[in-house]
Design a protein around this motif. Structure first.
Motif, short mmCIF file in Angstrom:
data_model
loop_
_atom_site.label_atom_id
_atom_site.label_comp_id
_atom_site.label_asym_id
_atom_site.label_seq_id
_atom_site.Cartn_x
_atom_site.Cartn_y
_atom_site.Cartn_z
N LEU A 174 0.84 -1.20 0.00
CA LEU A 174 0.00 0.00 0.00
C LEU A 174 0.88 1.25 0.00
CD1 LEU A 174 -2.65 -1.14 2.63
CD2 LEU A 174 -2.90 -1.08 0.16
N PRO A 175 0.31 2.40 -0.34
CA PRO A 175 1.10 3.65 -0.30
C PRO A 175 1.62 3.92 1.12
CG PRO A 175 -0.98 4.00 -1.45
CD PRO A 175 -1.03 2.61 -0.89
N ALA A 176 2.73 4.64 1.19
CA ALA A 176 3.40 4.87 2.48
C ALA A 176 2.54 5.67 3.45
CB ALA A 176 4.72 5.59 2.24
N ASP A 177 1.66 6.50 2.97
CA ASP A 177 0.84 7.32 3.88
C ASP A 177 -0.47 6.64 4.27
OD1 ASP A 177 -0.18 7.49 1.32
OD2 ASP A 177 -0.81 9.58 1.53
N ASP A 178 -0.70 5.42 3.83
CA ASP A 178 -1.93 4.69 4.15
C ASP A 178 -1.82 4.07 5.54
OD1 ASP A 178 -4.30 3.30 4.13
OD2 ASP A 178 -4.02 2.52 2.11
N ASP A 179 -2.81 4.32 6.39
CA ASP A 179 -2.81 3.79 7.76
C ASP A 179 -2.99 2.28 7.81
OD1 ASP A 179 -2.38 6.25 8.88
OD2 ASP A 179 -4.52 6.67 9.19
N LEU A 180 -3.53 1.69 6.76
CA LEU A 180 -3.71 0.23 6.75
C LEU A 180 -2.38 -0.51 6.78
CD1 LEU A 180 -6.64 -0.48 4.28
CD2 LEU A 180 -6.56 -0.87 6.74
N ARG A 181 -1.30 0.13 6.38
CA ARG A 181 0.02 -0.52 6.46
C ARG A 181 0.32 -0.96 7.88
NH1 ARG A 181 4.37 1.63 2.39
NH2 ARG A 181 5.61 0.31 3.72
N PHE A 182 -0.05 -0.15 8.84
CA PHE A 182 0.18 -0.48 10.25
C PHE A 182 -0.86 -1.47 10.77
CE2 PHE A 182 -0.85 0.40 14.71
CZ PHE A 182 0.37 0.08 15.30
N TRP A 183 -2.12 -1.29 10.38
CA TRP A 183 -3.21 -2.06 10.98
C TRP A 183 -3.43 -3.45 10.39
CZ3 TRP A 183 -4.66 -0.88 15.53
CH2 TRP A 183 -4.58 0.43 15.97
N LEU A 184 -3.10 -3.69 9.15
CA LEU A 184 -3.34 -5.00 8.53
C LEU A 184 -2.68 -6.16 9.27
CD1 LEU A 184 -3.41 -4.44 4.67
CD2 LEU A 184 -5.22 -5.34 6.12
N PRO A 185 -1.39 -6.07 9.66
CA PRO A 185 -0.79 -7.22 10.36
C PRO A 185 -1.37 -7.45 11.75
CG PRO A 185 0.90 -5.60 9.76
CD PRO A 185 -0.42 -5.06 9.34
N ILE A 186 -2.09 -6.48 12.29
CA ILE A 186 -2.70 -6.63 13.61
C ILE A 186 -4.14 -7.11 13.48
CG2 ILE A 186 -3.41 -5.39 15.70
CD1 ILE A 186 -1.04 -3.46 15.10
N VAL A 187 -4.89 -6.48 12.59
CA VAL A 187 -6.33 -6.74 12.48
C VAL A 187 -6.63 -8.07 11.80
CG1 VAL A 187 -8.46 -5.89 11.42
CG2 VAL A 187 -6.93 -4.31 12.57
N VAL A 188 -5.86 -8.44 10.79
CA VAL A 188 -6.16 -9.68 10.05
C VAL A 188 -6.05 -10.92 10.96
CG1 VAL A 188 -5.41 -11.16 8.15
CG2 VAL A 188 -5.66 -8.72 7.79
N PRO A 189 -4.94 -11.13 11.72
CA PRO A 189 -4.92 -12.30 12.59
C PRO A 189 -5.91 -12.20 13.75
CG PRO A 189 -2.78 -11.19 12.64
CD PRO A 189 -3.66 -10.46 11.67
N LEU A 190 -6.12 -10.98 14.26
CA LEU A 190 -7.09 -10.81 15.35
C LEU A 190 -8.50 -11.14 14.89
CD1 LEU A 190 -7.42 -9.90 18.28
CD2 LEU A 190 -7.76 -7.59 17.43
N ALA A 191 -8.87 -10.70 13.69
CA ALA A 191 -10.20 -11.02 13.15
C ALA A 191 -10.32 -12.51 12.87
CB ALA A 191 -10.45 -10.22 11.88
N GLY A 192 -9.29 -13.11 12.29
CA GLY A 192 -9.33 -14.54 12.02
C GLY A 192 -9.49 -15.35 13.29
N PHE A 193 -8.71 -15.03 14.32
CA PHE A 193 -8.79 -15.76 15.58
C PHE A 193 -10.12 -15.54 16.29
CE2 PHE A 193 -8.26 -16.02 20.17
CZ PHE A 193 -7.79 -17.31 20.30
N SER A 194 -10.52 -14.29 16.45
CA SER A 194 -11.72 -14.01 17.25
C SER A 194 -12.99 -14.48 16.56
CB SER A 194 -11.80 -12.52 17.58
OG SER A 194 -11.85 -11.75 16.41
N PHE A 195 -13.14 -14.22 15.26
CA PHE A 195 -14.37 -14.63 14.58
C PHE A 195 -14.49 -16.14 14.47
CE2 PHE A 195 -14.64 -10.36 12.12
CZ PHE A 195 -15.07 -9.74 13.27
N THR A 196 -13.38 -16.82 14.22
CA THR A 196 -13.43 -18.28 14.14
C THR A 196 -13.72 -18.88 15.51
OG1 THR A 196 -11.87 -18.24 12.32
CG2 THR A 196 -12.20 -20.35 13.40
N THR A 197 -13.11 -18.34 16.55
CA THR A 197 -13.34 -18.84 17.90
C THR A 197 -14.78 -18.59 18.35
OG1 THR A 197 -11.03 -18.42 18.42
CG2 THR A 197 -12.50 -18.81 20.28
N ILE A 198 -15.32 -17.42 18.04
CA ILE A 198 -16.72 -17.14 18.37
C ILE A 198 -17.64 -18.11 17.62
CG2 ILE A 198 -18.59 -15.47 18.03
CD1 ILE A 198 -16.52 -13.28 18.64
#
Length: 142
Positions: free
Chosen positions: A31-55
């Motif tokens: 992604l472009p350097a000024d995009d905030d998703l660069r920081f959040w993708l490695p955190i949100v993707v595994p967290l969403a995968g773990f929490s939604f599958t566990t729920i």
């Protein structure tokens, strides 16, 4: 049975979460350097995968026809479709070469990881393992 479930969970869940983190990070780096998703993708993707599958898995394993738990026996499907789609997108867009090899690898790791997370509730609960055994019919005293 519990030992087998724990061994599978101890191998598959960290592998899957590392895969989601790593691919989310690689996806974010594209992604472009000024995009905030660069920081959040490695955190949100595994967290969403773990929490939604566990729920979803907890809701499915602990629900019965009479007693609905969290999402119930049928409400888990939407979350699992979301997790599978998110995992496949992260694996494909995070791969170094977006080709045919990326798709089967992503499908394999997603299947292994989701199965490990899906089997986590029975590994943690002795009551759920008892439900896997066939019920014996009461002996007829006559």
């Amino acid at each position: 049975m519990r030992v087998v479930l724990w061994l599978y969970a101890l191998v598959s869940i960290p592998l899957y979460l590392w895969f989601l983190h790593h691919m989310g990070d690689r996806w974010g780096q594209q992604l472009p350097a000024d995009d905030d998703l660069r920081f959040w993708l490695p955190i949100v993707v595994p967290l969403a995968g773990f929490s939604f599958t566990t729920i979803s898995s907890t809701s499915w394993w602990w629900s019965t026809e009479e007693h609905s738990f969290l999402l119930g026996r049928k409400g888990w499907r939407f979350l699992m479709v979301f997790v599978v789609a998110l995992s496949l997108m992260a694996g494909f867009f995070g791969s170094a070469h977006r080709d045919v090899v990326a798709v089967p690898l992503t499908v394999m790791v997603t299947t292994i990881g989701i199965a490990g997370l899906w089997l986590l509730p029975p590994a943690l609960s002795p009551r759920l393992l008892d439900t896997l055994r066939p019920k014996k019919a009461p002996a007829d005293p006559s």
